[in-house]
Design a protein around this motif. Structure first.
Motif, short mmCIF file in Angstrom:
data_model
loop_
_atom_site.label_atom_id
_atom_site.label_comp_id
_atom_site.label_asym_id
_atom_site.label_seq_id
_atom_site.Cartn_x
_atom_site.Cartn_y
_atom_site.Cartn_z
N UNK A 1 -10.16 -0.45 -15.31
CA UNK A 1 -10.47 -0.63 -13.88
C UNK A 1 -10.10 -2.01 -13.37
N UNK A 2 -10.31 -3.03 -14.19
CA UNK A 2 -9.99 -4.39 -13.75
C UNK A 2 -8.49 -4.54 -13.50
N UNK A 3 -7.70 -4.08 -14.48
CA UNK A 3 -6.26 -4.17 -14.32
C UNK A 3 -5.80 -3.35 -13.12
N UNK A 4 -6.38 -2.16 -12.97
CA UNK A 4 -5.94 -1.26 -11.90
C UNK A 4 -6.16 -1.91 -10.54
N UNK A 5 -7.32 -2.51 -10.39
CA UNK A 5 -7.64 -3.17 -9.12
C UNK A 5 -6.60 -4.24 -8.81
N UNK A 6 -6.26 -4.99 -9.85
CA UNK A 6 -5.33 -6.10 -9.67
C UNK A 6 -3.92 -5.59 -9.36
N UNK A 7 -3.55 -4.49 -9.98
CA UNK A 7 -2.17 -4.03 -9.80
C UNK A 7 -2.00 -3.45 -8.40
N UNK A 8 -3.07 -2.85 -7.88
CA UNK A 8 -2.97 -2.34 -6.51
C UNK A 8 -2.91 -3.52 -5.54
N UNK A 9 -3.66 -4.55 -5.87
CA UNK A 9 -3.57 -5.76 -5.05
C UNK A 9 -2.17 -6.36 -5.12
N UNK A 10 -1.60 -6.35 -6.33
CA UNK A 10 -0.23 -6.84 -6.50
C UNK A 10 0.72 -6.03 -5.61
N UNK A 11 0.45 -4.74 -5.51
CA UNK A 11 1.22 -3.89 -4.62
C UNK A 11 1.13 -4.36 -3.18
N UNK A 12 -0.08 -4.67 -2.74
CA UNK A 12 -0.25 -5.15 -1.36
C UNK A 12 0.48 -6.47 -1.16
N UNK A 13 0.47 -7.29 -2.20
CA UNK A 13 1.07 -8.62 -2.06
C UNK A 13 2.59 -8.53 -2.01
N UNK A 14 3.18 -7.58 -2.74
CA UNK A 14 4.63 -7.55 -2.82
C UNK A 14 5.28 -6.45 -1.99
N UNK A 15 4.66 -5.26 -1.93
CA UNK A 15 5.38 -4.10 -1.40
C UNK A 15 5.79 -4.26 0.06
N UNK A 16 4.84 -4.68 0.91
CA UNK A 16 5.16 -4.75 2.34
C UNK A 16 5.06 -6.17 2.85
N UNK A 17 5.38 -7.09 1.94
CA UNK A 17 5.14 -8.49 2.27
C UNK A 17 5.98 -8.91 3.48
N UNK A 18 7.08 -8.20 3.73
CA UNK A 18 7.92 -8.53 4.88
C UNK A 18 7.16 -8.37 6.17
N UNK A 19 6.12 -7.54 6.16
CA UNK A 19 5.41 -7.32 7.41
C UNK A 19 4.09 -8.06 7.47
N UNK A 20 3.68 -8.68 6.38
CA UNK A 20 2.36 -9.30 6.39
C UNK A 20 2.36 -10.51 5.46
N UNK A 21 2.88 -11.63 5.96
CA UNK A 21 3.04 -12.79 5.08
C UNK A 21 1.73 -13.42 4.65
N UNK A 22 0.63 -13.00 5.22
CA UNK A 22 -0.64 -13.61 4.81
C UNK A 22 -1.27 -12.90 3.62
N UNK A 23 -0.66 -11.78 3.19
CA UNK A 23 -1.23 -11.01 2.07
C UNK A 23 -1.52 -11.88 0.84
N UNK A 24 -0.57 -12.74 0.42
CA UNK A 24 -0.88 -13.55 -0.77
C UNK A 24 -2.11 -14.42 -0.59
N UNK A 25 -2.30 -14.94 0.62
CA UNK A 25 -3.46 -15.79 0.85
C UNK A 25 -4.76 -15.02 0.63
#
Lengths: 974, 974
Positions: free
Chosen positions: A711-735
């Motif tokens: 579960x811990x890894x899964x949570x992080x990998x989905x977050x990694x998805x948010x950070x990288x997948x559509x980063x062109x539209x939401x540059x604040x995601x990494x923050x």
């Protein structure tokens, strides 16, 4: 002998009489002494050691026990088991004997005093008055067989059934020194040798810089004193009894730390099999309820005054007040093992790497804010002179509108839709590649530090034990087929699994279908609500249509995602159980795979819809596309869909993190505590007190079992998805990810230190399947970002306009260029606006956003040449972007070596040192042998092995004179 | 003592006198015996063993020797060295003593008889009358130091300077049993134990099928009898002297085979360092000419009657008559080591995998042939009624032409430009992925069979010894800087290497520039020749213009490629030497990288030009694009450039293979043989005879040294490029590659068996960097094929026409659709054809192949909407193709497990068996110990360790009764 005593408890009491008497004497004396010693400390000792206070408890097995009947038999077996210890202490001499006596006595005293304690964990226990039934009998028999086998393997056991937790019996397991050595050899554990070498220091300028840096980051390091100086490292070597002299065995109790001891015992447990109808290992025994739990003990209490690793971890790691510090990864690994250590190291690196990403993200966002006033398209839209009349946004109820009313949206769009975004998504793709590379390097470094180099196939074997369910299914199958064929069935074939596989496929498709259906439902909700609100007579409602609909839809989406997340987790587990995978590793991988797909689809389907489908299947004025023949498909606002994508993304990401993390993970435990506090007020204060007096193994029994890192890894990998997948539209995601992770690290740490039973330390060289998933997400991110930039944003149309169509090479006229003309007389019957004079004048031509031929061309409303040109450029951009970014990632991958240079040098140096060491030893041995054979000469033998003799006066080894070598301890001790 | 004898040869003769006398006696007796034994056999023995006939020669070092002076000192040292052996044989007893005596004597006899032999390999030898100069003295001193150190390491040496090859001294090195054991332990060699286990057989239907298959392929297996039955496998374990009892040491001479022995000696050689001005290892010694060569010996002669592995390899492997058989990879590995074994295994798998690829390729080609008559576009072109007038192909001299004259080309184009090609390139992309996966599996299987599992970092260390050149440079640097700074310089910094790096970059760019320039030159040749030939008055010349130009250009290209290939190989090596890489591994990698880039650019630039640039930068009638303001750029023929691409590809590929392989690799050796044969006729027959009588080490000295596998791999990887990169245009490529490789395998095999010195066996788990390069080529292939299909072939325009523009959904009218109109009055001044009535009628409109607006539109000759539409579809196809194929490759990658299932099971089984073995042994030891401690009882101890006792009568280990366990051989032997 002792075994039989347990098999028939009624008849064995006579046989056991002498021991029993002995016991009584011990217990009495112990009670006396116990009154004199500080209670806390003894209690601690109690929990962590056998009743003799000497042998560490390395592992605990628990089982159900009948309270009444169990009281007697339990005590009995406890005595029987301790008999061994008595025999040993007798051998050790009178002093030790007395000690054992006292301890045992105290235990007896405690036992009797705790008898009236309330039952806590015996929900499954039947009627207390009931006598042994067949089931229980069978279980006890199995346990006895298993424990017998464990003793054969050399483990020492002690039973304790009269604990404060009624209905639970404990088997305490201790591994004596010999066994530890044997198993360490079999497991090829690398242990530090006595030989210390200096790690080479950097020289010159580099050294000065690095020392400066280390001074600056000094306060960021946790206060965990590593015992050895930094510049020196112990040479490690695979433990072997024949090479015992290499190791520092002065303190045999601490040579193997508690983590290693418990994993050694666990290794033996896994290997030991009962021969029932089918071979049963510990997993089967646990699975069939013969034992209820198996866990190693924590090192001590976190509130305890004396020092222990758990307390240290709690203070320096699992603590929000040290959030800005590095994690004490070495200590985490020492306490929890390599696998969990790697998780936290990975999480730490990920969080660190998010810092530059969020800084750049914020800069990109600020750049958008700063340039919003220089943006020609939005200026043109906002300019009041530019009085472009737009076609109505819905049928009948909506009327024509002026483009300048979309001014605010257009300006807001620019925040996320500017050239810096393109740069940022390239940056983030490279960032992801850098992150991967850095992780590989960090992993290598940790592998070296943790002496895992060279360990390889052991890891596989560790997880290769068949699961209990699998063994059970195989047994079932062989039982049912026994009559037909004679050869033993040893595995499940594809045929056996076909139904499960079919269910899997069907269920997975169904679940994905559900997600799609829900997304579609939300779309319908949006369309219909919008239409309904537009029809409303209240002008306030009508003016807030957009906002109301968007927000409610996003919230509905979020809630659905959160609910489905839980549902999908359960479904994935259920499906994996259905499949009956053979090994734990396979189970884990299949579960992860399914969970990953379902959760990803769940989290990203609405977002993908908005990014790539919304506003594309609209049709054109006069021939709109309708859903269910009445609802027009949604359009995007004038600034493009990027703005909406951004809103959806931020709501999903923030909502998920806030609710799942903070509400579920922080809030719920706090709530539980509150409830417990309220209860304790009215209830009894002694409950808490009792808790404190619990033995270590009893206290740990109350904790949650460790359920894996998935579960811990899964949570992080989905977050990694948010950070990288559509980063062109939401540059604040990494923050946002960074802020979340700073909390997440400490949250997870707290959970591991205080709320979970101690997990068995598992060796692992890497994070396994997760690395591949991360890689996959990073690769998909490149393509998705390419499409977001070229299709969702207006970047390409702007470029095309500027370089192909603009009369003066500037962006002036871009807005006009993107709008096509529509002759209002071409509206379909009944679809024209009811209030055509809404703007105050008659409209003949209205404009809409599309590249189509004007009504006066030979092919009115056909797709225009510009459309194809823009499309071609868009597609070309995707190809170029994807391949360039992938190439750059590959170059990053190739430029950064997987193994840090200093580690390569160190490994090489260690290898040379080891060979030297062995060669010297060799020389020493030969010298000794030969000095025995030929009794003459006094020449020093070690000289010929040292490499600095330049006098060429060496002797052939056959005629080497004797000497006292470096040979110190080559005698074999078993 | 012996050392000093060598340092001062003049003074040592007295000291050596007794030994010398002994020697003379030995030699005399040996001579007697030698006359009685068959000469051949003894000679063989001679070469392969020391003069005592007992100790194997494991390694040879050679050095230059002064003929006159060397004669004396050489003989002397030879005697000195054998002294040891004598001492040993004396110890062994009279029988062995006599044997040694005889051998030694024979050697002496041979030595004296061979004195007047002609000097063969002493080109570098100075004037024979010259006395020792300083240089030679220094070298001898170094040698003595080095050999002394080798003896310290336990090696035994024998010198032979009076060989048939004058001027070359040989140091024969033998590793005695103790040393072999020690090094095997240090190198962590896995050796087969005595324990044999049964490999599980398949059951049921699968078994029947597999046995059937194995019966069918039986004749394909080489006749190499593997010594053990197939179903049983020896359990392997890392060799350790403490565990000697595990191994079958009955035949100590053969326990380590010749490959292992030589690699062990090589390992010691690498580790041993002279302390000169700088530390010199064997590589430095070889580099500075102190030794001239270092090699292990071949197992025997291929023409010899007695059995040896080399002969077997020659018969069953390096032989064209067995081309259809599998390779005896096990034997290859046994003889040459894992690294070379892996190369041939890889080559074999690649060739096997080419079979299905060529079958499918041939089918695709045949499909093209079969459907050529149904192809509507070519039918339309060929149809005489379709009288389309085309614009002239060159300025002035060319006139208008009729499309129907291009009929033949159009029909031929269809062979390679049909929908099956699309299928084939997808197939080949998946084929490449499958090949990679299969190779990974094969590699794993070989790793398991060859006991390489678990071996990891050793591989790195093997290559981590600094190269001689590097050490020399470091020494130079430290010498030059010694005065300035005091701390020792240990490595080269970036600064030292900067000039070399700069040269590298510049040279690489220059070389690539040269390739481009040559390609451009060929283009110019084509354009100008074409123009010149068109102007020719001879009608025959004019009619064959196309054919003449194309063929000569392709041949020029081929010749240039072949020449540049050799040049680039040399340049890459020179550049890498300039760089002074630290280790051999790094040298190899840099060299491979550079060679790969240069050779790839060289081979594929002309092809890429034809595929993607030719015919695209033409301009349009009325505004053509000109090079040097006079030459019009080339157009493709009407069928598209695919046809020309195909011609270029097949000429390059076939030419490269035929010329490089057959001419260079087969032809040149044959020619040499022929020359030698002619010479021998006039020369002397005894030359050949002498060759036969050479010692093994002398014969091997005449062979070429082994120069690494890089050229072999490089050739194959470029072929792999031809097979995959442009496969969409040339489906027969796999077939040609297959035919080439069948020869290539045997050719390489012959080279290794007969023409090269035996390489030192190197352990390797994988093919290293080559795998990555293959992967890279396969990935690039996907993109290139996507572009070839969408841009070079007419596939996309046809699709677009059929589904978007065709009035009846068929291809009818496609040709007309692709041709734009041109009004001949719009020709530029002076560019119109000189003979406008060539076709017999006045032309007003001519047609050309492009998507442009007709002259009568508002924007005449502008790019049309169709162009953009087709371009968009082309680009979309590239994106879809690339991502779908990459996804499919990934799925193939993921579906096929990297480790075959049976290997996993075997590894697991072996692990369990090993643990069992050790535990039993353990139990045995405890029993013995305890039976010694407590002298009572006779109970059998092994019972408690056997796992089948169901009576639960086990004893605690502390009170275990004594017994005779399984303990057989646990005494420690050093």
């Amino acid at each position: 002998m002792t075994e039989e005593a347990e098999v028939s408890p009624t008849s064995s009491s006579d046989q056991q009489a002498p021991h029993f008497l002995q016991d009584v004497i011990f217990h009495g004396k112990f009670k006396l002494l116990k009154a004199l010693t500080p209670e806390e400390n003894t209690l601690c000792q109690h929990g962590l050691y056998f009743q003799d206070g000497q042998r560490r408890v390395d592992y605990i097995l628990t089982y159900h026990v009948k309270k009444l009947a169990g009281g007697r038999s339990g005590r009995q077996s406890s005595h029987v088991l301790t008999e061994n210890a008595v025999a040993r202490s007798l051998r050790r001499g009178p002093q030790s004997f007395g000690e054992h006596f006292r301890l045992h006595q105290a235990q007896r005293a405690r036992n009797s005093s705790s008898l009236p304690s309330s039952p806590v964990a015996d929900v499954e226990l039947g009627c207390p008055g009931e006598t042994f039934n067949g089931q229980e009998d069978h279980k006890m028999f199995r346990r006895k067989e298993f424990e017998g086998k464990l003793r054969d393997m050399g483990l020492e056991l002690e039973k304790d059934e009269d604990t404060k937790i009624a209905g639970v019996g404990f088997v305490k397991i201790h591994a004596p020194w010999n066994i530890l050595c044997r198993e360490a050899e079999l497991m090829k554990l690398k242990m530090p040798t006595k030989k210390v070498y200096e790690v080479k220091q950097l020289s010159g300028v580099v050294e000065k810089i690095s020392s400066l840096v280390s001074k600056v980051v000094e306060p960021l390091h946790p206060h965990v004193d590593e015992h050895q100086p930094k510049n020196f490292k112990h040479l490690s070597h695979t433990f072997s009894r024949e090479k015992q002299h290499l190791f520092d065995l002065s303190d045999k109790d601490d040579f193997f730390d508690s983590r290693t001891r418990s994993s050694i015992v666990f290794e033996i447990l896994k290997r030991t099999k009962c021969k029932a109808k089918y071979s049963m290992g510990i997993t089967s025994l646990l699975g069939s309820g013969i034992y209820t739990a198996a866990y190693p003990l924590h090192d001590g209490d976190i509130n305890q005054e004396s020092f222990n690793d758990r307390k240290l971890l709690n203070d320096e790691w699992a603590n929000y007040s040290v959030f800005y510090k590095y994690q004490p990864i070495g200590l985490v690994r020492k306490y929890f093992g390599e696998k969990i250590g790697l998780y936290f190291a990975w999480l730490g690196l990920y969080t660190q790497m998010l810092i530059p990403a969020s800084v750049v993200g914020v800069i990109v966002f600020l750049y958008g804010c700063a340039t919003v006033d220089d943006n020609i398209p939005s200026m043109e839209i906002c300019h009041p002179k530019n009085n472009i009349t737009m076609c109505p946004l819905c049928d009948k109820v909506c009327s024509y509108w002026k483009l300048s009313t979309a001014c605010a949206t257009a300006r807001a769009s620019h925040l996320f839709d500017n050239p810096a975004t393109v740069f940022f998504s390239i940056f983030m793709a490279l960032w992801a590649a850098m992150f991967m590379e850095h992780w590989k390097r960090r992993q290598m470094r940790l592998n070296h530090e943790w002496d895992l180099t060279g360990f390889e196939d052991e890891e596989e074997a560790l997880k290769d034990h068949p699961r209990a369910e699998y063994e059970f299914r195989v047994m079932q199958k062989s039982l049912s087929k026994d009559k037909k064929s004679h050869h033993k069935i040893e595995k499940l074939t594809c045929q056996d699994r076909l139904p499960a596989y079919m269910t899997n496929v069907v269920m997975m498709l169904l679940m994905i279908g559900v997600t799609f259906a829900i997304v579609f439902g939300v779309i319908l909700y949006r369309i219909s609500t919008k239409a309904a609100l537009h029809m409303s007579s209240n002008p306030v409602t009508r003016s807030h249509v957009q906002l109301t609909v968007k927000t409610t839809a996003a919230i509905i989406n979020l809630v659905v995602i959160l609910i489905l997340d839980e549902v999908y987790g359960a479904v994935a587990r259920w499906l994996t159980v259905l499949e009956v995978p053979k090994t734990d590793k396979s189970f884990e991988e299949r579960l992860i795979f399914k969970t990953f797909i379902l959760k990803f689809v769940n989290a990203f389907t609405p977002i993908i819809y908005i990014a790539f489908f919304r506003g594309r299947l609209v049709g054109r004025p006069g021939s709109y596309l309708y859903v269910f023949e009445s609802y027009r498909m949604e359009e995007c606002t004038h600034g493009g869909c990027l703005m909406e994508l951004c809103i959806q993304l931020s709501i999903t990401m923030l909502g998920k993190q806030l609710i799942q993390n903070n509400l579920f993970e922080i809030g719920v435990p706090k709530l539980k505590k509150l409830i417990r506090y309220i209860r304790s007020k009215q209830g009894a204060f002694q409950e808490e007190e009792r808790q404190k007096k619990l033995q270590r193994y009893e206290a740990d029994h109350f904790l949650e079992p460790f359920a894996g890192l998935t579960p811990e890894y899964m949570e992080m990998i989905i977050q990694f998805g948010f950070v990288t997948l559509f980063v062109a539209s939401f540059p604040l995601a990494p923050l946002f990810a960074l802020l979340n992770n700073i909390i997440e690290i400490r949250l997870d740490a707290k959970k591991f230190v205080t709320e979970l039973r101690r997990p068995v330390a598992a060796r692992a060289k890497d994070i396994g399947i997760w690395y591949n998933l991360l890689r996959g997400v990073a690769n998909v991110a490149v393509i998705i970002n390419a499409f977001v930039i070229s299709f969702t944003s207006d970047f390409i149309p702007r470029m095309v306009y500027q370089y192909m169509y603009s009369p003066d090479g500037s962006m002036h006229g871009f807005v006009n260029n993107t709008l096509s003309y529509f002759n209002v007389s071409h509206f379909q019957e009944g679809k024209e606006p009811m209030d055509p004079l809404y703007l105050g004048y008659t409209v003949e031509m209205c404009r809409y956003k599309d590249y189509r031929e004007p009504p006066w061309s030979t092919t009115p409303y056909e797709i225009s040449k510009e459309f194809w040109a823009v499309l071609a450029v868009r597609l070309a951009f995707v190809i170029v972007f994807q391949n360039v970014v992938m190439l750059m990632s590959d170059i990053v991958d190739w430029l950064i070596p997987d193994i840090p240079k200093d580690i390569i040098l160190q490994i090489h140096k260690e290898k040379i040192l080891l060979v030297d060491l062995f060669l010297k030893e060799e020389q020493g041995k030969i010298c000794v042998l030969e000095s025995r054979a030929s009794t003459g000469g006094k020449e020093n033998c070690s000289r010929s092995s040292s490499s600095n003799n330049n006098n060429n006066n060496n002797n052939n080894s056959t005629t080497a004179p004797p000497g006292s070598g470096l040979h110190t301890n080559s005698t074999k001790s078993l």
